[in-house]
Every structure is written in structure tokens, then in C-alpha cells.
Write an enzyme that holds these catalytic residues in place. Structure first.
Site, PDB file in Angstrom:
ATOM      1  N   ASP A  54      15.303   5.113 -23.558  1.00  0.00           N
ATOM      2  CA  ASP A  54      14.442   4.351 -22.590  1.00  0.00           C
ATOM      3  C   ASP A  54      12.729   4.627 -22.460  1.00  0.00           C
ATOM      4  O   ASP A  54      12.154   4.381 -21.652  1.00  0.00           O
ATOM      5  CB  ASP A  54      14.822   4.085 -21.341  1.00  0.00           C
ATOM      6  CG  ASP A  54      16.263   3.581 -21.317  1.00  0.00           C
ATOM      7  OD1 ASP A  54      16.925   3.293 -22.361  1.00  0.00           O
ATOM      8  OD2 ASP A  54      16.756   3.508 -20.265  1.00  0.00           O
ATOM      9  N   LYS A  76      22.247   1.897 -16.518  1.00  0.00           N
ATOM     10  CA  LYS A  76      21.521   3.177 -16.569  1.00  0.00           C
ATOM     11  C   LYS A  76      22.182   4.246 -17.717  1.00  0.00           C
ATOM     12  O   LYS A  76      21.427   4.775 -18.506  1.00  0.00           O
ATOM     13  CB  LYS A  76      21.884   4.080 -15.292  1.00  0.00           C
ATOM     14  CG  LYS A  76      21.499   3.309 -13.930  1.00  0.00           C
ATOM     15  CD  LYS A  76      19.960   2.824 -14.048  1.00  0.00           C
ATOM     16  CE  LYS A  76      19.671   2.269 -12.582  1.00  0.00           C
ATOM     17  NZ  LYS A  76      20.010   0.888 -12.395  1.00  0.00           N
ATOM     18  N   GLN A  89      26.904  25.817 -12.729  1.00  0.00           N
ATOM     19  CA  GLN A  89      28.462  25.800 -12.676  1.00  0.00           C
ATOM     20  C   GLN A  89      28.873  26.068 -14.235  1.00  0.00           C
ATOM     21  O   GLN A  89      29.978  25.359 -14.431  1.00  0.00           O
ATOM     22  CB  GLN A  89      29.104  24.653 -12.007  1.00  0.00           C
ATOM     23  CG  GLN A  89      28.831  24.439 -10.522  1.00  0.00           C
ATOM     24  CD  GLN A  89      29.464  23.118  -9.779  1.00  0.00           C
ATOM     25  OE1 GLN A  89      30.680  23.390  -9.808  1.00  0.00           O
ATOM     26  NE2 GLN A  89      28.843  22.136  -9.699  1.00  0.00           N
ATOM     27  N   VAL A 143      13.662   9.079 -20.560  1.00  0.00           N
ATOM     28  CA  VAL A 143      13.367   8.750 -19.073  1.00  0.00           C
ATOM     29  C   VAL A 143      14.165   7.787 -18.555  1.00  0.00           C
ATOM     30  O   VAL A 143      15.064   7.017 -19.174  1.00  0.00           O
ATOM     31  CB  VAL A 143      11.858   8.153 -18.866  1.00  0.00           C
ATOM     32  CG1 VAL A 143      10.694   9.345 -19.199  1.00  0.00           C
ATOM     33  CG2 VAL A 143      11.568   6.980 -19.491  1.00  0.00           C
ATOM     34  N   THR A 144      14.297   8.087 -17.202  1.00  0.00           N
ATOM     35  CA  THR A 144      13.947   9.103 -16.229  1.00  0.00           C
ATOM     36  C   THR A 144      14.996  10.074 -16.267  1.00  0.00           C
ATOM     37  O   THR A 144      16.181   9.795 -16.270  1.00  0.00           O
ATOM     38  CB  THR A 144      13.537   8.731 -14.789  1.00  0.00           C
ATOM     39  OG1 THR A 144      14.707   8.003 -14.047  1.00  0.00           O
ATOM     40  CG2 THR A 144      12.516   7.476 -14.760  1.00  0.00           C
ATOM     41  N   LYS A 192      20.813  -1.527 -23.927  1.00  0.00           N
ATOM     42  CA  LYS A 192      21.599  -1.291 -22.807  1.00  0.00           C
ATOM     43  C   LYS A 192      21.390  -1.903 -21.453  1.00  0.00           C
ATOM     44  O   LYS A 192      20.167  -1.977 -21.257  1.00  0.00           O
ATOM     45  CB  LYS A 192      21.987   0.292 -22.655  1.00  0.00           C
ATOM     46  CG  LYS A 192      20.486   0.897 -22.075  1.00  0.00           C
ATOM     47  CD  LYS A 192      20.983   2.522 -22.005  1.00  0.00           C
ATOM     48  CE  LYS A 192      20.073   3.190 -21.397  1.00  0.00           C
ATOM     49  NZ  LYS A 192      19.402   2.998 -19.964  1.00  0.00           N
ATOM     50  N   GLU A 233      16.721   0.116 -22.197  1.00  0.00           N
ATOM     51  CA  GLU A 233      17.253  -0.527 -21.057  1.00  0.00           C
ATOM     52  C   GLU A 233      16.589  -1.903 -21.153  1.00  0.00           C
ATOM     53  O   GLU A 233      15.344  -2.162 -20.805  1.00  0.00           O
ATOM     54  CB  GLU A 233      16.843   0.235 -19.694  1.00  0.00           C
ATOM     55  CG  GLU A 233      17.597  -0.626 -18.522  1.00  0.00           C
ATOM     56  CD  GLU A 233      17.430   0.099 -17.176  1.00  0.00           C
ATOM     57  OE1 GLU A 233      16.898   1.126 -17.216  1.00  0.00           O
ATOM     58  OE2 GLU A 233      17.971  -0.428 -16.276  1.00  0.00           O
ATOM     59  N   CYS A 242      18.394   7.238 -16.194  1.00  0.00           N
ATOM     60  CA  CYS A 242      19.210   6.856 -17.169  1.00  0.00           C
ATOM     61  C   CYS A 242      19.541   8.180 -18.044  1.00  0.00           C
ATOM     62  O   CYS A 242      20.533   8.140 -18.675  1.00  0.00           O
ATOM     63  CB  CYS A 242      18.251   6.067 -18.059  1.00  0.00           C
ATOM     64  SG  CYS A 242      18.314   4.285 -17.060  1.00  0.00           S
TER      65      CYS A 242
HETATM   66  N1  TIU Z   1      15.403   4.364 -17.994  1.00  0.00           N
HETATM   67  C1  TIU Z   1      15.844   4.533 -16.381  1.00  0.00           C
HETATM   68  O1  TIU Z   1      15.798   5.485 -15.927  1.00  0.00           O
HETATM   69  N2  TIU Z   1      15.656   3.200 -15.749  1.00  0.00           N
HETATM   70  C2  TIU Z   1      15.226   3.266 -14.531  1.00  0.00           C
HETATM   71  O2  TIU Z   1      15.317   2.224 -13.931  1.00  0.00           O
HETATM   72  N3  TIU Z   1      14.660   4.776 -13.892  1.00  0.00           N
HETATM   73  C3  TIU Z   1      14.100   4.748 -12.798  1.00  0.00           C
HETATM   74  O3  TIU Z   1      13.813   5.721 -12.637  1.00  0.00           O
HETATM   75  N4  TIU Z   1      13.675   3.548 -12.171  1.00  0.00           N
END
Ligand code: TIU
Length: 222
Positions: free
Chosen positions: A24, A132, A202, A157-158, A129, A72, A162
């Protein structure tokens, strides 16, 4: 097999069975007027990792190893957007609304595109996609099986949304997962730190983490 310095212990990289998954890296998460900014986030944190994500992608390209990009996004008719996702919180713009870069997080809109510096090249796989995780409601699992991929290196990210969701989905499906610390970012520095810690805790309950230079050293011709 090449041993990559990683935590909680060396990652046993198999160059004939590994792919890079870049999650993303879209304008919607990195630029003003996009989805990330509409949620009140400081998107400059995302643009700062672009050079390191580029180095990682270049390393895989030079090594002739597969690069997979995810985006996304939702269909223009919003048929794959659950109301629970659209109606969450109090953003300045909701998914599907018209923004300065087109409709927020809708497939084909300018703001939904992958950042120009990191754009896919011919032959690379792009997974759109709606969730997430990159396995949910996508062909990613079948594509990886067809290609005999058993290890996934992660960037994007993030970190705690995701990226972590996709790593957990991949871990449950039997993939060995390695997250590159410099090539991922969160809007919340403390969440990036925590996500990295919980992934490798772990005994690597979700996967491994490594530094970019340590991975690049182990990639053929990188
Ligand atoms: N790609 C992804 O992480 N989508 C999000 O909405 N991330 C946020 O941190 N908002």
C-alpha cells in the site's frame, strides 16, 4: 540458503522461494488530500521511507526475484466496502468521497495509485485488496502457490495495520515472514516500535525483522 542477520535469530533466506511484498505505498497514504490525511495523520512519515523502500525493490529487481505490490482500494460502486469500514470515525473525507486526488481509496483514481518512485514495472504483480490483509478477498494465495513461494519479505504502510495484518495472515498460511524495519512506517512511531516487537517476540511468533542493509547483503547481485 543464505543466512540474513535478523531478530529473533538469523533468517534462512531461500532465493528460489522468496518474494517481496510492498504493502500500500499509495498516494492515498502518503500525500495531503488522501485517505491517511483525511483521518488526521501526518503523512510525511510515509514519504520519508520511500528511498529505502526503493532500495529494497531495486535489490529484488537486480536479483531477478519477484516483487508484489498491493493497493488498498474499493470498487467504484462500493460493493466491496462494508458500511462498518466506510462509516468508522469522523474523517474529513470518507472512502468513495471526491477529494483533491479523485475519489478516496477507489480503484483507478489518481490518489489511489502507487507512488511514482515505487511504481510497478512490467511483469510485477499488483494485488488490489479491499481489506487490511492482502490475502482476504484477493488471488494472492493462489499466485504464491503457483510460483512455489514459501517466504515473504515485507515493506510498506502502515506497520501495525495493513503490514502486520498481512504478515499474520501469511504466518497462518505457512509462509516465513521477514519485515524490513527501514522500509515500513506507521503514523504513530510508538505503534511501529510495538508492532516490530510483537512480530518477533516469543521466538518470532509472527516472523522475523531485519535491517535493510543486512538483507541487501544477502540478495544475489544486489
Ligand atoms: N494500508 C493501511 O495500513 N491502511 C490503513 O488504513 N492504515 C492506517 O494506518 N490507517
Amino acid at each position: 540458503m543464505v543466512e540474513i542477520a535478523a531478530l529473533p535469530f538469523a533468517f534462512p533466506l531461500k532465493p528460489d522461494a522468496v518474494a517481496l511484498v510492498v504493502i500500500d505505498m499509495q498516494r492515498d497514504f502518503a500525500e495531503e488530500g488522501g485517505f491517511g490525511a483525511s483521518l488526521g495523520n501526518d503523512v510525511s512519515r510515509v514519504t520519508k521511507i520511500v528511498p529505502d523502500v526503493k532500495r529494497l525493490i531495486d535489490g529484488f529487481r537486480k536479483a531477478g526475484l519477484p516483487v508484489i505490490h498491493t493497493m488498498e482500494c474499493h470498487r467504484p460502486d462500493l460493493s466491496d466496502l462494508p458500511p462498518a469500514k466506510r462509516d468508522r470515525g469522523n474523517p474529513s473525507l470518507r472512502i468513495g468521497d471526491q477529494g483533491p486526488m479523485g475519489r478516496i481509496l477507489i480503484a483507478g483514481e489518481p490518489g489511489t495509485a502507487i507512488l511514482a518512485e515505487l511504481a510497478p514495472i512490467e511483469g510485477e504483480i499488483v494485488i488490489e485488496k479491499p481489506g487490511k490483509g492482502a490475502f482476504y478477498a484477493t488471488p494472492l494465495g493462489e499466485i504464491l502457490k503457483e510460483r512455489g513461494i514459501s517466504q515473504l519479505v515485507f515493506a510498506g504502510v502502515t506497520t501495525e495495520v495493513c503490514v502486520q495484518t498481512t504478515m499474520r495472515e501469511a504466518n497462518d498460511r505457512g509462509y516465513e515472514c521477514l519485515l524490513i524495519e527501514e522500509a515500513t512506517e506507521s503514523y504513530f512511531p510508538e505503534f511501529k516500535t510495538a508492532a516490530i516487537a510483537m512480530i518477533r517476540a516469543q521466538g518470532g511468533i509472527v516472523g522475523w525483522t531485519a535491517h535493510l542493509d543486512d538483507l541487501l547483503e544477502g540478495l544475489p547481485h544486489a
